[in-house]
Design a protein around this motif. Structure first.
Motif, PDB file in Angstrom:
ATOM      1  N   GLY A 118      -7.333  -3.341   4.010  1.00 50.35           N
ATOM      2  CA  GLY A 118      -5.800  -3.437   3.932  1.00 50.35           C
ATOM      3  C   GLY A 118      -5.351  -1.773   3.691  1.00 50.35           C
ATOM      4  O   GLY A 118      -4.371  -1.784   3.396  1.00 50.35           O
ATOM      5  N   VAL A 119      -6.064  -0.938   3.829  1.00 47.40           N
ATOM      6  CA  VAL A 119      -5.524   0.268   3.201  1.00 47.40           C
ATOM      7  C   VAL A 119      -5.090   1.051   4.474  1.00 47.40           C
ATOM      8  O   VAL A 119      -5.441   1.176   5.580  1.00 47.40           O
ATOM      9  CB  VAL A 119      -6.977   1.391   3.029  1.00 47.40           C
ATOM     10  CG1 VAL A 119      -6.499   2.785   2.817  1.00 47.40           C
ATOM     11  CG2 VAL A 119      -7.633   0.787   2.058  1.00 47.40           C
ATOM     12  N   VAL A 120      -3.656   1.138   4.508  1.00 42.74           N
ATOM     13  CA  VAL A 120      -2.663   1.854   5.391  1.00 42.74           C
ATOM     14  C   VAL A 120      -1.984   2.932   5.076  1.00 42.74           C
ATOM     15  O   VAL A 120      -1.229   3.562   5.814  1.00 42.74           O
ATOM     16  CB  VAL A 120      -1.827   0.556   5.944  1.00 42.74           C
ATOM     17  CG1 VAL A 120      -2.535  -0.435   6.706  1.00 42.74           C
ATOM     18  CG2 VAL A 120      -0.931   0.019   4.844  1.00 42.74           C
ATOM     19  N   CYS A 121      -1.902   3.026   3.686  1.00 41.38           N
ATOM     20  CA  CYS A 121      -0.997   4.299   3.188  1.00 41.38           C
ATOM     21  C   CYS A 121      -1.326   4.962   1.965  1.00 41.38           C
ATOM     22  O   CYS A 121      -2.305   4.622   1.381  1.00 41.38           O
ATOM     23  CB  CYS A 121       0.277   3.765   3.120  1.00 41.38           C
ATOM     24  SG  CYS A 121       0.613   2.695   1.665  1.00 41.38           S
ATOM     25  N   ASP A 122      -0.609   6.111   1.440  1.00 36.64           N
ATOM     26  CA  ASP A 122      -0.918   6.682   0.290  1.00 36.64           C
ATOM     27  C   ASP A 122      -0.929   5.781  -0.800  1.00 36.64           C
ATOM     28  O   ASP A 122      -1.422   6.228  -1.777  1.00 36.64           O
ATOM     29  CB  ASP A 122      -0.007   7.990   0.219  1.00 36.64           C
ATOM     30  CG  ASP A 122      -0.814   9.162   0.880  1.00 36.64           C
ATOM     31  OD1 ASP A 122      -1.919   9.066   1.699  1.00 36.64           O
ATOM     32  OD2 ASP A 122      -0.321  10.228   0.774  1.00 36.64           O
ATOM     33  N   PHE A 123       0.073   5.057  -0.851  1.00 37.39           N
ATOM     34  CA  PHE A 123       0.151   3.952  -2.057  1.00 37.39           C
ATOM     35  C   PHE A 123      -0.961   3.187  -2.473  1.00 37.39           C
ATOM     36  O   PHE A 123      -1.474   3.034  -3.541  1.00 37.39           O
ATOM     37  CB  PHE A 123       1.325   2.894  -2.002  1.00 37.39           C
ATOM     38  CG  PHE A 123       2.521   3.713  -2.221  1.00 37.39           C
ATOM     39  CD1 PHE A 123       2.822   4.969  -2.761  1.00 37.39           C
ATOM     40  CD2 PHE A 123       3.806   2.889  -2.118  1.00 37.39           C
ATOM     41  CE1 PHE A 123       4.241   5.633  -2.901  1.00 37.39           C
ATOM     42  CE2 PHE A 123       5.134   3.154  -2.518  1.00 37.39           C
ATOM     43  CZ  PHE A 123       5.271   4.664  -2.819  1.00 37.39           C
ATOM     44  N   CYS A 124      -1.665   2.884  -1.224  1.00 36.31           N
ATOM     45  CA  CYS A 124      -3.125   2.170  -1.575  1.00 36.31           C
ATOM     46  C   CYS A 124      -4.205   3.222  -2.133  1.00 36.31           C
ATOM     47  O   CYS A 124      -4.836   2.821  -3.006  1.00 36.31           O
ATOM     48  CB  CYS A 124      -3.659   1.801  -0.019  1.00 36.31           C
ATOM     49  SG  CYS A 124      -2.383   1.011   1.198  1.00 36.31           S
ATOM     50  N   ALA A 125      -3.936   4.454  -1.627  1.00 36.40           N
ATOM     51  CA  ALA A 125      -5.092   5.356  -2.127  1.00 36.40           C
ATOM     52  C   ALA A 125      -4.711   5.584  -3.591  1.00 36.40           C
ATOM     53  O   ALA A 125      -5.664   5.649  -4.485  1.00 36.40           O
ATOM     54  CB  ALA A 125      -4.954   6.741  -1.325  1.00 36.40           C
TER      55      ALA A 125
END
Lengths: 163, 214
Positions: free
Chosen positions: A85-92
């Motif tokens: 489910g990692v798709v963007c910097d918010f995930c990071a």
């Protein structure tokens, strides 16, 4: 009213989930160094309680940043966690924040290209798979696999069951 | 009207798949959001109590209907679908507070409440979302809206890069003189900050959204 419903239906139909193209990552940022991305085929151990799609990606290895290298040099254990489910910097951001709060963790990095969280623990510190899985859930995501030691550094077949 | 909104919400849920920039963050995370579209300007701060629940405060100025709303908002993540290359979410949200007429709206202050549904689906290249909201504030305002958004990223940025998205939002506000609005926009996303700038081609109004996650 009828117009409203027609529009709602049209929006809904248009927005119906499309199919994500698998392995869709060509771009590669150069501010860090993946030793390799083409290691052996994935040996996924998925958490079967999750609402996930199956994965078949290659096993990611530890992403090397200056901070991670310093933590490795200090003798910390390297860990790579494949995340779903990692798709963007918010995930990071979510995962970096969640893991960096832990006293056991010396350094973290989330790589969007490999969808993996790289961790290096403080010397002598330990962090169990169960706790890692819990922390990933607290960040809002799911663990697909966990690799440690040599497998984290160079790839290998010792991925731990993430469930 | 209430029945029609219930049907819209049911349709949104039925589509199970598509919505917008995460209103629930990681456990313990704060998020600050400013949104300006062709109808209103709002500020929203929320704190994520659990990975599926956030609680925050919303202040909203409806420039067209001339009222200001202030009150708490709760958002619940009903489900998140995870894949290697995608994420999809469906949320429900609701809030209650006070709406006060301003400028030409002399209705005074009334208790107000809203409920809505939000869904999204995104990869690093494609984005789709849908949201619908029912707002009720007695004589101050009573309105519904729903909107869909589609986006495309011309390139895939890695962690910490500047991410750029080209998007279009189509909203439907039955009470407006121009009920259907079309707003092309550009989204810039870097680290903890997200900025969206656009222009409603329907009624020449700006769109400016900003999100920062702590």
């Amino acid at each position: 009213m009828t117009k409203t419903l027609i529009l709602a239906f049209a929006f809904a139909a248009l927005a119906y989930p499309a199919v994500a193209s698998p392995n869709d990552h060509q771009h590669h940022d150069e501010n860090h160094d993946h030793l390799a991305h083409d290691h052996e085929e994935g040996h996924r151990h998925q958490d079967d309680t999750l609402d996930d799609a199956p994965t078949d990606r290659s096993a990611a290895i530890l992403t090397r940043t200056a901070e991670i290298d310093a933590a490795l040099a200090a003798g910390g254990e390297p860990i790579v966690i494949d995340i779903l489910g990692v798709v963007c910097d918010f995930c990071a951001k979510a995962m970096n924040k969640t893991f960096s709060k832990r006293a056991e963790v010396a350094s973290t990095y989330v790589d969007l290209d490999t969808k993996a969280l790289s961790l290096v623990l403080r010397p002598e510190a330990t962090l169990g798979d169960e706790m890692i899985t819990t922390l990933v859930k607290k960040a809002g995501y799911r663990t697909a696999a966990i690799r440690r030691g040599e497998a984290a550094l160079r790839g290998g077949d010792n991925a731990d069951d993430a469930s | 009207m209430t029945r029609s909104l219930a049907v819209i919400a049911a349709l949104a849920i039925w589509t199970i798949g598509n919505a917008e920039a995460r209103p629930v963050s990681y456990e313990g995370g704060w998020t600050v959001i400013e949104e300006t579209d062709r109808q209103s300007t709002s500020a929203w701060v929320h704190y994520t109590l659990t990975p599926t629940f956030s609680l925050g405060w919303r202040s909203e100025w409806d420039r067209r209907q001339d009222f200001v709303f202030n009150g708490p908002q709760a958002t619940y993540l009903v489900n998140r679908w995870f894949g290697e290359n995608y994420q999809a979410n469906i949320y429900v949200f609701g809030g209650a507070g006070v709406a006060t007429g301003v400028a030409e709206n002399d209705a005074g202050s009334r208790a107000a409440a809203f409920v809505g549904v939000l869904a999204d689906w995104e990869t690093r290249r494609w984005f789709a979302s849908y949201r619908a909201r029912l707002f009720e504030a007695g004589g101050v305002d009573s309105s519904t809206f729903h909107a869909a958004r589609f986006g495309f990223a011309p390139y895939e940025g890695d962690t910490g890069d500047l991410h750029t998205w080209l998007m279009v939002e189509i909203d439907h506000r039955p009470d407006n003189p121009d009920p259907v609005g079309v707003t092309p926009l550009v989204r810039f996303f870097k680290g903890s900050a997200l900025l969206e700038l656009g222009w409603s081609v329907t009624d020449d109004q700006p769109l400016a959204n900003f999100t920062y996650r702590f």
